[in-house]
Design a protein around this motif. Structure first.
Motif, PDB file in Angstrom:
ATOM      1  N   TYR A   9       0.831  -1.209   0.000  1.00  0.00           N
ATOM      2  CA  TYR A   9       0.000   0.000   0.000  1.00  0.00           C
ATOM      3  C   TYR A   9       0.859   1.251   0.000  1.00  0.00           C
ATOM      4  O   TYR A   9       0.433   2.311   0.373  1.00  0.00           O
ATOM      5  N   GLY A  10       2.114   1.127  -0.392  1.00  0.00           N
ATOM      6  CA  GLY A  10       2.997   2.272  -0.391  1.00  0.00           C
ATOM      7  C   GLY A  10       3.968   2.168   0.763  1.00  0.00           C
ATOM      8  O   GLY A  10       4.071   1.158   1.432  1.00  0.00           O
ATOM      9  N   VAL A  11       4.707   3.227   0.996  1.00  0.00           N
ATOM     10  CA  VAL A  11       5.705   3.224   2.057  1.00  0.00           C
ATOM     11  C   VAL A  11       5.061   3.652   3.364  1.00  0.00           C
ATOM     12  O   VAL A  11       4.398   4.669   3.439  1.00  0.00           O
ATOM     13  N   THR A  12       5.254   2.832   4.370  1.00  0.00           N
ATOM     14  CA  THR A  12       4.789   3.154   5.705  1.00  0.00           C
ATOM     15  C   THR A  12       6.000   3.606   6.494  1.00  0.00           C
ATOM     16  O   THR A  12       6.987   2.883   6.585  1.00  0.00           O
ATOM     17  N   GLN A  13       5.942   4.781   7.030  1.00  0.00           N
ATOM     18  CA  GLN A  13       7.055   5.287   7.822  1.00  0.00           C
ATOM     19  C   GLN A  13       6.998   4.643   9.204  1.00  0.00           C
ATOM     20  O   GLN A  13       6.062   4.866   9.957  1.00  0.00           O
ATOM     21  N   ILE A  14       7.989   3.819   9.502  1.00  0.00           N
ATOM     22  CA  ILE A  14       8.056   3.171  10.806  1.00  0.00           C
ATOM     23  C   ILE A  14       8.769   4.125  11.758  1.00  0.00           C
ATOM     24  O   ILE A  14       9.918   4.499  11.540  1.00  0.00           O
ATOM     25  N   LYS A  15       8.063   4.506  12.792  1.00  0.00           N
ATOM     26  CA  LYS A  15       8.599   5.444  13.766  1.00  0.00           C
ATOM     27  C   LYS A  15       8.931   4.756  15.094  1.00  0.00           C
ATOM     28  O   LYS A  15       9.828   5.165  15.808  1.00  0.00           O
ATOM     29  N   TYR A  16       8.185   3.692  15.415  1.00  0.00           N
ATOM     30  CA  TYR A  16       8.365   2.986  16.690  1.00  0.00           C
ATOM     31  C   TYR A  16       8.639   1.513  16.430  1.00  0.00           C
ATOM     32  O   TYR A  16       8.122   0.942  15.480  1.00  0.00           O
ATOM     33  N   ASP A  17       9.435   0.927  17.309  1.00  0.00           N
ATOM     34  CA  ASP A  17       9.663  -0.507  17.215  1.00  0.00           C
ATOM     35  C   ASP A  17       8.419  -1.264  17.662  1.00  0.00           C
ATOM     36  O   ASP A  17       8.021  -2.240  17.036  1.00  0.00           O
ATOM     37  N   VAL A  18       7.813  -0.806  18.757  1.00  0.00           N
ATOM     38  CA  VAL A  18       6.696  -1.523  19.361  1.00  0.00           C
ATOM     39  C   VAL A  18       5.602  -0.549  19.810  1.00  0.00           C
ATOM     40  O   VAL A  18       5.904   0.473  20.432  1.00  0.00           O
ATOM     41  N   PHE A  19       4.362  -0.886  19.499  1.00  0.00           N
ATOM     42  CA  PHE A  19       3.200  -0.197  20.059  1.00  0.00           C
ATOM     43  C   PHE A  19       2.638  -1.133  21.117  1.00  0.00           C
ATOM     44  O   PHE A  19       2.436  -2.320  20.848  1.00  0.00           O
ATOM     45  N   ILE A  20       2.382  -0.605  22.321  1.00  0.00           N
ATOM     46  CA  ILE A  20       1.852  -1.446  23.387  1.00  0.00           C
ATOM     47  C   ILE A  20       0.401  -1.068  23.652  1.00  0.00           C
ATOM     48  O   ILE A  20       0.093   0.067  24.008  1.00  0.00           O
ATOM     49  N   SER A  21      -0.480  -2.043  23.451  1.00  0.00           N
ATOM     50  CA  SER A  21      -1.907  -1.869  23.713  1.00  0.00           C
ATOM     51  C   SER A  21      -2.213  -2.532  25.049  1.00  0.00           C
ATOM     52  O   SER A  21      -1.883  -3.701  25.261  1.00  0.00           O
ATOM     53  N   PHE A  22      -2.864  -1.788  25.952  1.00  0.00           N
ATOM     54  CA  PHE A  22      -3.113  -2.300  27.296  1.00  0.00           C
ATOM     55  C   PHE A  22      -4.250  -1.542  27.947  1.00  0.00           C
ATOM     56  O   PHE A  22      -4.619  -0.455  27.507  1.00  0.00           O
ATOM     57  N   ARG A  23      -4.794  -2.102  29.003  1.00  0.00           N
ATOM     58  CA  ARG A  23      -5.813  -1.440  29.828  1.00  0.00           C
ATOM     59  C   ARG A  23      -5.072  -0.847  31.017  1.00  0.00           C
ATOM     60  O   ARG A  23      -4.578  -1.560  31.879  1.00  0.00           O
ATOM     61  N   GLY A  24      -5.004   0.460  31.057  1.00  0.00           N
ATOM     62  CA  GLY A  24      -4.201   1.165  32.054  1.00  0.00           C
ATOM     63  C   GLY A  24      -4.512   0.828  33.489  1.00  0.00           C
ATOM     64  O   GLY A  24      -3.598   0.668  34.307  1.00  0.00           O
ATOM     65  N   THR A  25      -5.783   0.695  33.814  1.00  0.00           N
ATOM     66  CA  THR A  25      -6.148   0.442  35.206  1.00  0.00           C
ATOM     67  C   THR A  25      -5.636  -0.907  35.687  1.00  0.00           C
ATOM     68  O   THR A  25      -5.447  -1.096  36.882  1.00  0.00           O
ATOM     69  N   ASP A  26      -5.396  -1.830  34.779  1.00  0.00           N
ATOM     70  CA  ASP A  26      -4.942  -3.165  35.159  1.00  0.00           C
ATOM     71  C   ASP A  26      -3.428  -3.256  35.367  1.00  0.00           C
ATOM     72  O   ASP A  26      -2.972  -3.956  36.260  1.00  0.00           O
ATOM     73  N   ILE A  27      -2.649  -2.584  34.508  1.00  0.00           N
ATOM     74  CA  ILE A  27      -1.218  -2.877  34.501  1.00  0.00           C
ATOM     75  C   ILE A  27      -0.265  -1.687  34.434  1.00  0.00           C
ATOM     76  O   ILE A  27       0.940  -1.872  34.477  1.00  0.00           O
ATOM     77  N   ARG A  28      -0.783  -0.471  34.322  1.00  0.00           N
ATOM     78  CA  ARG A  28       0.092   0.679  34.071  1.00  0.00           C
ATOM     79  C   ARG A  28       1.236   0.812  35.076  1.00  0.00           C
ATOM     80  O   ARG A  28       2.374   1.091  34.714  1.00  0.00           O
ATOM     81  N   TYR A  29       0.968   0.647  36.354  1.00  0.00           N
ATOM     82  CA  TYR A  29       1.998   0.918  37.359  1.00  0.00           C
ATOM     83  C   TYR A  29       2.681  -0.335  37.886  1.00  0.00           C
ATOM     84  O   TYR A  29       3.446  -0.272  38.830  1.00  0.00           O
ATOM     85  N   GLY A  30       2.437  -1.464  37.273  1.00  0.00           N
ATOM     86  CA  GLY A  30       3.082  -2.706  37.690  1.00  0.00           C
ATOM     87  C   GLY A  30       3.818  -3.311  36.513  1.00  0.00           C
ATOM     88  O   GLY A  30       4.925  -2.903  36.158  1.00  0.00           O
ATOM     89  N   PHE A  31       3.159  -4.267  35.879  1.00  0.00           N
ATOM     90  CA  PHE A  31       3.742  -5.003  34.769  1.00  0.00           C
ATOM     91  C   PHE A  31       4.268  -4.070  33.672  1.00  0.00           C
ATOM     92  O   PHE A  31       5.383  -4.235  33.187  1.00  0.00           O
TER      93      PHE A  31
END
Length: 162
Positions: A9-31
């Motif tokens: 679909y053309g050139v995708t500019q990769i800016k990040y190695d990893v995107f992390i999808s998570f539920r903040g209330t569950d894991i933000r300040y621990g895992f």
């Protein structure tokens, strides 16, 4: 570490190695805080929502970050499915996996993969609540499908690591 890559679909500019999808209330300040520290130590550029600039609209900025990531890491926790935004992120991640061949790695954090796959347990409870909101009905099938696809990928289960 991030660079640009090309797709059908053309050139995708990769800016990040990893995107992390998570539920903040569950894991933000621990895992998540431990994971971010380890990734940073290994010089892996991970996008987490705390990198959003002040004034950015959340939805478009997160969608762009997903599109500009080489890998998406989805941390399925007990309340992940209760967040409609987590589910929308997941649909976008699955779309990028199919369209751009993005690598997707699920992590099942204190949740059974079959609960995610078949929307049982807290995932079933969350969908029962989503189904009561008539405005969300059109999105439910997309969310269910994305959960099923992601939960069928080879990933990591928290019962198998310390």
């Amino acid at each position: 570490m991030a660079s640009s890559s090309s797709s059908s679909y053309g050139v995708t500019q990769i800016k990040y190695d990893v995107f992390i999808s998570f539920r903040g209330t569950d894991i933000r300040y621990g895992f998540l805080s431990h994971l971010k520290k380890e990734l940073k130590q290994k010089q892996v550029d991970a996008f987490v929502d705390d990198r959003l600039e002040s004034g950015d609209e959340i939805s478009p900025a997160l969608v762009k970050a997903i599109e500009q990531s080489l890998i998406s890491l989805i941390i399925f926790s007990k309340d992940y499915a209760s967040s409609k935004w987590c589910l929308e992120e997941l649909v976008k991640i699955v779309e990028c996996m199919a369209r751009n061949k993005q690598i997707v790695l699920p992590v099942f954090y204190n949740v059974d993969p079959s609960d995610v796959r078949y929307q049982k347990g807290t995932y079933g409870d969350a969908f029962a609540i989503h189904e009561k909101n008539k405005r969300k009905l059109s999105k439910l099938q997309n969310w269910r499908s994305a959960l099923n696809i992601a939960a069928n990928l080879s990933g990591f289960h928290s019962s198998k690591f310390g």
